[in-house]
Design a protein around this motif. Structure first.
Motif, PDB file in Angstrom:
ATOM      1  N   ILE A  99       0.907  -1.305  -0.069  1.00 43.45           N
ATOM      2  CA  ILE A  99      -0.033   0.059  -0.017  1.00 43.45           C
ATOM      3  C   ILE A  99       0.929   1.373  -0.077  1.00 43.45           C
ATOM      4  CG2 ILE A  99      -1.522   1.268   1.242  1.00 43.45           C
ATOM      5  CD1 ILE A  99      -2.567  -1.544  -0.094  1.00 43.45           C
ATOM      6  N   ASN A 100       1.858   1.277   0.898  1.00 45.27           N
ATOM      7  CA  ASN A 100       2.646   2.529   0.910  1.00 45.27           C
ATOM      8  C   ASN A 100       3.342   2.578  -0.644  1.00 45.27           C
ATOM      9  OD1 ASN A 100       2.379   3.236   3.591  1.00 45.27           O
ATOM     10  ND2 ASN A 100       4.022   1.865   4.307  1.00 45.27           N
ATOM     11  N   ASP A 101       3.920   1.597  -1.081  1.00 48.10           N
ATOM     12  CA  ASP A 101       4.418   1.678  -2.454  1.00 48.10           C
ATOM     13  C   ASP A 101       3.376   2.175  -3.651  1.00 48.10           C
ATOM     14  OD1 ASP A 101       6.954   1.183  -1.395  1.00 48.10           O
ATOM     15  OD2 ASP A 101       6.816  -0.869  -2.006  1.00 48.10           O
ATOM     16  N   ASN A 102       2.123   1.849  -3.574  1.00 47.09           N
ATOM     17  CA  ASN A 102       1.177   2.189  -4.564  1.00 47.09           C
ATOM     18  C   ASN A 102       1.251   3.726  -4.170  1.00 47.09           C
ATOM     19  OD1 ASN A 102      -0.884   0.553  -5.791  1.00 47.09           O
ATOM     20  ND2 ASN A 102      -0.236  -0.851  -4.381  1.00 47.09           N
ATOM     21  N   LEU A 103       1.110   4.278  -3.141  1.00 41.67           N
ATOM     22  CA  LEU A 103       1.029   5.788  -2.894  1.00 41.67           C
ATOM     23  C   LEU A 103       2.247   6.355  -3.158  1.00 41.67           C
ATOM     24  CD1 LEU A 103      -0.901   5.874   0.421  1.00 41.67           C
ATOM     25  CD2 LEU A 103      -1.881   5.826  -1.723  1.00 41.67           C
ATOM     26  N   LEU A 104       3.475   5.970  -2.934  1.00 44.62           N
ATOM     27  CA  LEU A 104       4.549   6.401  -3.336  1.00 44.62           C
ATOM     28  C   LEU A 104       4.683   6.454  -4.842  1.00 44.62           C
ATOM     29  CD1 LEU A 104       7.693   6.881  -2.942  1.00 44.62           C
ATOM     30  CD2 LEU A 104       8.066   4.767  -2.939  1.00 44.62           C
ATOM     31  N   PHE A 105       4.380   5.377  -5.430  1.00 46.69           N
ATOM     32  CA  PHE A 105       4.260   5.417  -7.078  1.00 46.69           C
ATOM     33  C   PHE A 105       3.651   6.648  -7.514  1.00 46.69           C
ATOM     34  CE2 PHE A 105       1.968   4.150 -11.023  1.00 46.69           C
ATOM     35  CZ  PHE A 105       3.194   3.950 -11.847  1.00 46.69           C
ATOM     36  N   VAL A 106       2.466   6.924  -7.120  1.00 47.05           N
ATOM     37  CA  VAL A 106       1.507   8.167  -7.577  1.00 47.05           C
ATOM     38  C   VAL A 106       2.268   9.168  -7.233  1.00 47.05           C
ATOM     39  CG1 VAL A 106      -0.582   9.451  -6.989  1.00 47.05           C
ATOM     40  CG2 VAL A 106      -0.419   6.979  -7.159  1.00 47.05           C
ATOM     41  N   LEU A 107       2.860   9.645  -6.155  1.00 47.22           N
ATOM     42  CA  LEU A 107       3.432  10.842  -5.360  1.00 47.22           C
ATOM     43  C   LEU A 107       4.915  11.121  -6.568  1.00 47.22           C
ATOM     44  CD1 LEU A 107       3.333  10.633  -1.820  1.00 47.22           C
ATOM     45  CD2 LEU A 107       2.156  12.264  -3.144  1.00 47.22           C
ATOM     46  N   LYS A 108       5.538   9.914  -6.770  1.00 43.17           N
ATOM     47  CA  LYS A 108       6.659  10.112  -7.812  1.00 43.17           C
ATOM     48  C   LYS A 108       6.216  10.535  -8.886  1.00 43.17           C
ATOM     49  CE  LYS A 108      10.461   7.735  -5.556  1.00 43.17           C
ATOM     50  NZ  LYS A 108      11.410   6.658  -5.491  1.00 43.17           N
ATOM     51  N   ALA A 109       5.166   9.872  -9.408  1.00 45.39           N
ATOM     52  CA  ALA A 109       4.787  10.306 -10.824  1.00 45.39           C
ATOM     53  C   ALA A 109       4.025  11.597 -10.973  1.00 45.39           C
ATOM     54  CB  ALA A 109       3.480   9.040 -11.260  1.00 45.39           C
ATOM     55  N   ILE A 122       2.086  10.244   2.824  1.00 46.81           N
ATOM     56  CA  ILE A 122       1.410   8.929   2.894  1.00 46.81           C
ATOM     57  C   ILE A 122       0.908   8.575   4.177  1.00 46.81           C
ATOM     58  CG2 ILE A 122       1.989   6.333   2.578  1.00 46.81           C
ATOM     59  CD1 ILE A 122       3.820   7.176   0.474  1.00 46.81           C
ATOM     60  N   ASP A 123       1.656   8.743   5.163  1.00 49.19           N
ATOM     61  CA  ASP A 123       1.144   8.460   6.766  1.00 49.19           C
ATOM     62  C   ASP A 123      -0.156   9.218   6.854  1.00 49.19           C
ATOM     63  OD1 ASP A 123       3.335   7.069   7.258  1.00 49.19           O
ATOM     64  OD2 ASP A 123       4.296   8.372   8.414  1.00 49.19           O
ATOM     65  N   GLU A 124      -0.030  10.593   6.288  1.00 48.20           N
ATOM     66  CA  GLU A 124      -1.381  11.574   6.714  1.00 48.20           C
ATOM     67  C   GLU A 124      -2.468  10.951   5.998  1.00 48.20           C
ATOM     68  OE1 GLU A 124      -2.106  16.227   5.741  1.00 48.20           O
ATOM     69  OE2 GLU A 124       0.069  15.561   5.791  1.00 48.20           O
ATOM     70  N   VAL A 125      -2.382  10.766   4.855  1.00 50.90           N
ATOM     71  CA  VAL A 125      -3.464  10.398   3.906  1.00 50.90           C
ATOM     72  C   VAL A 125      -4.154   9.015   4.475  1.00 50.90           C
ATOM     73  CG1 VAL A 125      -3.447  11.701   1.928  1.00 50.90           C
ATOM     74  CG2 VAL A 125      -2.421   9.149   2.122  1.00 50.90           C
ATOM     75  N   LEU A 126      -3.247   8.108   4.901  1.00 47.57           N
ATOM     76  CA  LEU A 126      -3.650   6.705   5.488  1.00 47.57           C
ATOM     77  C   LEU A 126      -4.373   6.850   6.625  1.00 47.57           C
ATOM     78  CD1 LEU A 126      -0.915   4.126   4.533  1.00 47.57           C
ATOM     79  CD2 LEU A 126      -3.163   4.482   3.571  1.00 47.57           C
ATOM     80  N   THR A 127      -3.907   7.752   7.582  1.00 51.61           N
ATOM     81  CA  THR A 127      -4.596   8.004   8.682  1.00 51.61           C
ATOM     82  C   THR A 127      -5.941   8.600   8.652  1.00 51.61           C
ATOM     83  OG1 THR A 127      -2.275   8.596   9.759  1.00 51.61           O
ATOM     84  CG2 THR A 127      -4.180   9.501  11.074  1.00 51.61           C
ATOM     85  N   LYS A 128      -6.116   9.525   7.812  1.00 46.82           N
ATOM     86  CA  LYS A 128      -7.586  10.269   7.245  1.00 46.82           C
ATOM     87  C   LYS A 128      -8.385   8.911   6.920  1.00 46.82           C
ATOM     88  CE  LYS A 128      -6.840  14.785   5.830  1.00 46.82           C
ATOM     89  NZ  LYS A 128      -6.055  15.395   5.096  1.00 46.82           N
ATOM     90  N   VAL A 129      -8.028   7.875   6.507  1.00 46.69           N
ATOM     91  CA  VAL A 129      -9.065   6.957   5.986  1.00 46.69           C
ATOM     92  C   VAL A 129      -8.965   5.813   7.074  1.00 46.69           C
ATOM     93  CG1 VAL A 129      -9.070   7.722   3.671  1.00 46.69           C
ATOM     94  CG2 VAL A 129      -7.427   5.874   4.240  1.00 46.69           C
ATOM     95  N   GLY A 130      -8.345   5.799   8.120  1.00 48.03           N
ATOM     96  CA  GLY A 130      -8.310   4.647   9.002  1.00 48.03           C
ATOM     97  C   GLY A 130      -7.458   3.563   8.836  1.00 48.03           C
ATOM     98  N   MET A 131      -6.379   3.586   8.023  1.00 50.76           N
ATOM     99  CA  MET A 131      -5.641   2.565   7.393  1.00 50.76           C
ATOM    100  C   MET A 131      -4.234   2.911   7.730  1.00 50.76           C
ATOM    101  SD  MET A 131      -7.399   0.556   5.818  1.00 50.76           S
ATOM    102  CE  MET A 131      -6.296  -0.280   4.789  1.00 50.76           C
ATOM    103  N   ALA A 132      -4.014   3.533   8.743  1.00 49.25           N
ATOM    104  CA  ALA A 132      -2.303   4.107   9.170  1.00 49.25           C
ATOM    105  C   ALA A 132      -1.649   2.812   9.342  1.00 49.25           C
ATOM    106  CB  ALA A 132      -2.398   4.849  10.383  1.00 49.25           C
TER     107      ALA A 132
END
Length: 227
Positions: A99-109, A122-132
């Motif tokens: 999951i972290n690498d999925n989000l990393l991929f988008v940010l780098k892109a 990444i920590d911030e958005v996962l925390t927002k949706v309860g997936m930290a």
């Protein structure tokens, strides 16, 4: 007056030569939560695709997050999509990475380079949706509801002005749909504008809000009790 995020005037939407929707006139303002409803095949997906640049707008005028859809060039589409958060029915997570690498991929892109900023975003958005605590897992290790939460987190990465959610609860059971809706509602309460295509009328009753309907090749606002 809140700012208009999306405005369409006399718009017709085509799939190749086929007219899908016509005479669309609507505007969505900052901070609104708007449903787009309609039967399968009524044009909801074509409508959404036009908004994020997948289908060209060839008739009428359209502005979305300060982009003119009529004059949108191929090279502008990635920049438009940075200002939009798009949530799909089938999650569209990359199965071969965490999951972290999925989000990393988008940010780098989308041009992020600072490692510390990337990690904290990444920590911030996962925390927002309860997936930290789930960032180290792979998509297949998560339930459908958890995968959709991650997909919502991904949509939030670049702080979008408008979130387009295309049937985000379409593959989820009723209980999980309500949980995902609550996540979207919280995001909306924090000032995000959301346009959500759905055919789940139970959600409309539970979380009433402004509703647009695709029917008979038109899109019009409906009063909730007539849905």
């Amino acid at each position: 007056m809140s700012e208009v995020i999306l405005e369409l005037r006399d718009v017709a939407i085509y799939q190749k030569e086929n007219l899908v929707l016509s005479e669309i006139n609507l505007s969505i303002s900052e901070g609104e939560f708007v449903y787009l409803i309609g039967k399968t095949g009524s044009g909801k997906s074509s409508f959404m695709k036009t908004l994020y640049g997948d289908l060209p707008l060839t008739q009428g005028s359209g502005n979305i997050v300060e982009y003119d859809l009529r004059t949108l060039k191929e090279k502008d589409i990635p920049f438009l999509r940075r200002k939009l958060g798009i949530v799909f029915q089938d999650f569209k997570l990359l199965p071969d990475r965490t999951i972290n690498d999925n989000l990393l991929f988008v940010l780098k892109a989308t041009g992020w380079t600072d490692k510390n900023k990337i990690t904290s975003r990444i920590d911030e958005v996962l925390t927002k949706v309860g997936m930290a605590t789930k960032g180290f897992k792979f998509p297949h290790q998560l339930s459908g509801g958890e995968q959709q939460r991650v997909a919502i987190a991904r949509a939030l990465l670049n702080d979008p002005e408008l979130i387009l959610a295309d049937e985000p609860t379409g593959n989820l059971d009723p209980q999980t749909s309500v949980e995902v809706m609550k996540v979207l509602q919280d995001i909306n309460k924090n000032g995000r504008t959301i346009l959500m295509a759905t055919h789940d009328y139970a959600l409309l009753l539970k979380f009433p809000s402004k509703t647009l309907k695709c029917d008979g090749s038109k899109v019009f606002e409906v009063v909730q009790k007539n849905v």
